[in-house]
Design an enzyme around this catalytic site. Structure first.
Site, PDB file in Angstrom:
ATOM      1  N   SER A  85       0.841  -1.195   0.000  1.00 21.92           N
ATOM      2  CA  SER A  85       0.000   0.000   0.000  1.00 21.92           C
ATOM      3  C   SER A  85       0.876   1.245   0.000  1.00 21.92           C
ATOM      4  CB  SER A  85      -0.870  -0.018   1.255  1.00 21.92           C
ATOM      5  OG  SER A  85      -1.403   1.255   1.506  1.00 21.92           O
ATOM      6  N   TYR A 109      -2.458  -0.579  10.006  1.00 23.36           N
ATOM      7  CA  TYR A 109      -2.433  -0.938   8.583  1.00 23.36           C
ATOM      8  C   TYR A 109      -1.106  -0.493   7.959  1.00 23.36           C
ATOM      9  CZ  TYR A 109      -3.986  -1.152   3.697  1.00 23.36           C
ATOM     10  OH  TYR A 109      -4.100  -1.444   2.362  1.00 23.36           O
TER      11      TYR A 109
END
Ligand SMILES: NC(=O)c1ccc[n+]([C@@H]2O[C@H](COP(=O)([O-])OP(=O)(O)OC[C@H]3O[C@@H](n4cnc5c(N)ncnc54)[C@H](OP(=O)(O)O)[C@@H]3O)[C@@H](O)[C@H]2O)c1
Length: 330
Positions: A198, A254
């Site tokens: 990501s 995350y």
């Protein structure tokens, strides 16, 4: 884990286990030229990766933690896209038994694996979705990471969600990779591993300077050191000192999970130079993990992972891709 891996290769030649596996091999009708496993394949980017790989002639094992969601997804690809080379197998990446059972299934039916796409992921957040929508954050602000302060109102970084996120995004990827490695080593077309990363993994988003510098130096990292850093993160979260300790404040767990996925990708690429092992940001895709705020379609988001799954033997390894472009982020 080691035992499971050995079992998955039928590593004990001549043992009853091995003989059983050999018999099962004989029963397999056709061993596909290329066989892929996709984790979290029931929706979003993962479902599209399954579809696009199958369209390229790869036999795909679409996996999902929920049996019904996974079976329905595989059925939808078979019916709507007329793809016969997709089968479903249950896989919860947090569950050792589930992972071992998948490894056994592949070993007994195919005796090898060519492609592993570690796609399954969660956000690590409990979100007030209505509140989030009301904030009306534009894509640029979201992807730049500058929305952290705004999001404090609608995001809760609970300890339980953080544990679940690390267990899925990092330990899940590691667990599945370790269990399937013996089968990937038997690949007949050249093993490929693709890990979902990501933009949140970019090192410039790590305020802690010492850790940011350390993250650049792959020579000092192994799985034990990653685990130690994750334990420190969890301790800081528990004690309410994430900001003070310099962890990223936009989706903290995350972001950290994806930073260590990049490290793990590089560690594995060095350890297995004969394989092509890379990580990829699919783009800002309109899926559940980002509360459907994304701009790209899952079809667009799957292009990077699919490209990396089908890399030629002389393709790059140990690299980070932003969709289909290689980017230097460390
Ligand atoms: N969308 C984006 O903008 C974006 C950006 C950067 C990176 N990514 C990464 O891309 C990957 C795919 O995300 P997505 O956008 O397709 O999100 P998604 O639509 O929410 O899909 C996530 C998938 O992971 C599965 N999953 C969650 N926990 C699991 C577990 N314990 N075991 C097995 N599967 C599990 C989900 O299954 P259930 O349906 O059962 O929950 C679902 O199939 C993720 O790793 C994500 O971090 C996405």
């Amino acid at each position: 884990m080691e035992k499971a891996a050995q079992a998955a290769t039928g590593g004990t030649q001549g043992s009853p286990q091995h003989r059983l596996c050999a018999v099962r091999h004989d029963r397999a009708e056709v061993i596909p030229e290329r066989l892929a496993v996709v984790t979290g394949g029931n929706k979003g980017v993962g479902l599209e990766v399954c579809r696009q790989l199958a369209l390229q002639g790869v036999a795909v094992i679409l996996t999902a933690r929920d049996e019904k969601r996974g079976k329905d997804a595989a059925e939808s690809l078979r019916c709507e896209s007329e793809l016969t080379n997709i089968i479903f197998h249950q896989l919860d990446v947090r569950d050792d038994n589930s992972v071992t059972s998948l490894a056994w299934y592949i070993e007994s039916r195919y005796g090898k694996l060519d492609i592993l796409v570690n796609n399954a992921g969660v956000s690590g957040i409990v979100a007030d979705e209505e509140g989030l929508k009301a904030l009306n954050i534009d894509a640029e602000t979201w992807t730049s990471g500058r929305a952290a302060n705004l999001l404090k109102e609608v995001f809760q970084n609970t300890y339980d969600e953080a544990l679940n996120c690390l267990n899925t995004n990092y330990y899940g990827c590691k667990r599945v990779t370790e269990a399937l490695l013996p089968l990937l080593k038997l690949s007949t077309s050249g093993a490929r591993i693709v890990n979902a990363s990501s933009l949140a993994s970019e090192l410039k988003r790590m305020p802690n300077e010492k850790l940011r510098n350390d993250l650049c130096d792959i020579n000092i990292w192994d799985e034990d050191r990653i685990e130690a850093v994750l334990n420190t993160f969890l301790e800081d979260l528990k004690n309410g000192r994430l900001e003070e300790a310099g962890w990223p404040m936009m989706l903290p767990t995350y972001s950290v999970s994806k930073m260590v996925i990049n490290l793990y990708t590089r560690i594995m690429a060095r350890r297995y130079p004969e394989m092509r092992i890379n990580c990829v940001r699919p783009g800002f895709v309109k899926t559940d993990i980002c509360w459907n705020l994304g701009l790209l379609t899952p079809e667009q988001g799957a292009r990077g992972p699919v490209m990396l799954a089908l890399l030629p033997d002389d393709g790059p390894t140990g690299c980070y891709f932003d969709q289909t472009e290689m980017v230097k982020i460390w």
